[in-house]
Motif scaffolding. Structure first.
Motif, PDB file in Angstrom:
ATOM      1  N   GLU A 103       0.833  -1.212   0.000  1.00  0.00           N
ATOM      2  CA  GLU A 103       0.000   0.000   0.000  1.00  0.00           C
ATOM      3  C   GLU A 103       0.866   1.260   0.000  1.00  0.00           C
ATOM      4  O   GLU A 103       0.635   2.192  -0.777  1.00  0.00           O
ATOM      5  CB  GLU A 103      -0.925  -0.004   1.219  1.00  0.00           C
ATOM      6  N   GLN A 107       1.425   4.165  -3.053  1.00  0.00           N
ATOM      7  CA  GLN A 107       1.199   5.599  -2.849  1.00  0.00           C
ATOM      8  C   GLN A 107       2.289   6.430  -3.523  1.00  0.00           C
ATOM      9  O   GLN A 107       2.025   7.516  -4.054  1.00  0.00           O
ATOM     10  CB  GLN A 107       1.139   5.902  -1.347  1.00  0.00           C
ATOM     11  N   LYS A 108       3.515   5.929  -3.535  1.00  0.00           N
ATOM     12  CA  LYS A 108       4.597   6.646  -4.202  1.00  0.00           C
ATOM     13  C   LYS A 108       4.386   6.670  -5.722  1.00  0.00           C
ATOM     14  O   LYS A 108       4.627   7.686  -6.380  1.00  0.00           O
ATOM     15  CB  LYS A 108       5.945   6.017  -3.843  1.00  0.00           C
ATOM     16  N   GLN A 110       1.547   6.676  -7.165  1.00  0.00           N
ATOM     17  CA  GLN A 110       0.465   7.626  -7.431  1.00  0.00           C
ATOM     18  C   GLN A 110       0.976   9.068  -7.441  1.00  0.00           C
ATOM     19  O   GLN A 110       0.545   9.880  -8.263  1.00  0.00           O
ATOM     20  CB  GLN A 110      -0.642   7.440  -6.385  1.00  0.00           C
TER      21      GLN A 110
END
Length: 445
Positions: A103, A107-108, A110
């Protein structure tokens, strides 16, 4: 995006230099030939007198996002990278929080999808207790697994021998490692504290983070890889001693154990601590002139496979602390390629070998799809440069968010003139078109 034709460039690719045209349509190189007819509506770039090479793939950067964005962001550092001819980067997991779950890793991606000027991938971080998360890593969409076998920025030291063997035995993708032996470093540090107290001079850095510390750790990693059959890539080799661990008798594609050297270990020596101080404090440390020359020889003889940056910016204020408080690392992506071109001008390395180590081999080692070469059907990640266009690194032309460079005041003879990322002319003679053209790297595994 659109239609470009580069005319009469000296194209460096696969150990040859030929004068040719390159046709770019949307994301891709569609034709490489002499005298390609100019299509209607094509933008023509006259590259006579310029060299063209594949965009550099930097397999080790720290862009500090999330959590450390006072030092750098993916946006600022990818922009500096593109100005320096780096069109793809692989970023490391010791951000805040550490990228040690799927997860947090996603996020990185994104963030990069919204803000990166260059193509991107992110390493999944290993710890003493996240094997289950490591095994979920998608090998086609993630560059690999990163392990810190010596402490560095962040809190990701993997020091449990049983855990290490489980990771090496079970992970089915490339494992990249930072190798320094923690016990050796602690003992060395205690020794210098007994002499200097809290005021250790930075000139002791290469003795504290010593060649012995590097060799003990890297030799253990190599032995474990041989025992388990793991695919091992050792980052930032810095010593002559470690070079005995690597081979140049087989092609890079067939190697199970590969090695990287960084720009700073090829450029600086421990004598430079006197003038540069903490601004060249890296882990592993810059070491002796003898080590530097051995690294050059290993690079040219193909014992070392890749040239990278380990770009790791900190603020000037952080670097101006006393040695024990000053963090290790420095910014390099804007100046890495021109530094290597300077070494070409000094007859230390050929243009073809620079392209092999900075473009072709990272693509081969990580099995990156359709990048690292100037080939028809490949993504149009292309850099043009002028070998005879002197310029000086000064504060006003430094693009890193931290605002400084270990190369400040250096006069370089070569200049990056154009950088294409996925067929978009992102950087054109000092001007950005502000298109965030970067795409997620994919891997042929």
């Amino acid at each position: 995006m659109g239609l470009y034709i580069i005319k009469n460039a000296s194209v460096i690719n696969e150990n040859k230099i030929i004068v040719s045209d390159i046709l770019i349509e949307n994301d891709y190189i569609t034709k490489i030939d002499v005298n390609i007819p100019i299509p209607k509506n094509a933008i023509v770039i006259n590259a006579e007198g310029l060299y063209a090479m594949p965009g550099v793939i930097d397999d080790q950067v720290h862009f500090r996002e999330p959590g450390l964005t006072h030092k750098a962001t993916i946006e600022t550092e990818s922009k500096a990278a593109v100005a320096g001819g780096i069109t793809s980067f692989i970023e490391q997991p010791n951000t805040v929080p550490n990228a040690t779950t799927q997860e947090l890793l996603e996020q990185k991606y994104q963030i990069a999808a919204q803000t990166s000027y260059a193509n991107y991938s992110f390493m999944m971080g290993g710890t003493n207790d996240n094997l289950d998360e490591l095994l979920k890593t998608d090998v086609k969409n993630v560059a690999g697994i990163k392990l810190f076998l010596g402490s560095s920025t962040g809190n990701m030291l993997v020091d449990n021998p049983d855990t290490l063997e489980k990771i090496f035995s079970n992970v089915k993708t490339l494992i990249a490692v930072h190798c320094e032996d923690e016990t050796t470093i602690k003992n060395n540090l205690a020794h210098y504290k007994s002499i200097y107290g809290e005021d250790i001079p930075v000139t002791c850095h290469s003795a504290i983070r010593s060649a012995e510390a590097c060799y003990i750790s890297s030799s253990k990693a190599v032995a474990l890889a041989k025992k388990t059959g793991a695919r091992l890539h050792i980052f930032h080799i810095s010593t002559a001693k470690e070079l005995e661990l690597f081979t140049n008798t087989i092609p890079v594609e067939e190697k199970q154990i590969t090695a990287e050297v960084c720009i700073h270990h090829l450029w600086f020596t421990d004598q430079d601590y006197i003038n540069k101080g903490n601004f060249i404090k890296w882990n592993p440390a810059v070491k002796t002139e003898q080590d530097r020359e051995a690294l050059w020889q290993a690079l040219l003889s193909d014992k070392i496979d890749v040239i990278a940056t380990d770009h790791a910016p900190h603020t000037k204020e952080e670097k101006q602390n006393k040695y024990l408080q000053a963090p290790s690392g420095g910014p390099l992506v804007q100046h890495a390629l021109v530094a290597m071109l300077e070494n070409y001008k000094k007859s230390k390395i050929s243009l073809e070998k620079i392209v092999e180590k900075m473009c072709h081999n990272p693509a081969k080692i990580f099995k990156i799809e359709k990048r690292g070469f100037i080939k028809e059907g490949y993504f149009a990640d292309i850099v043009l440069f002028n070998l005879n266009s002197p310029w000086q690194v000064q504060q006003e032309n430094i693009l890193y968010k931290c605002g400084w460079s270990p190369f400040e005041n250096e006069l370089f003879q070569c200049k990056i003139t154009h950088t294409f990322v996925n067929g978009s002319l992102v950087y054109n003679q000092g001007v950005f078109n502000e298109v965030k053209a970067g795409k997620r790297l994919t891997f042929n595994r």
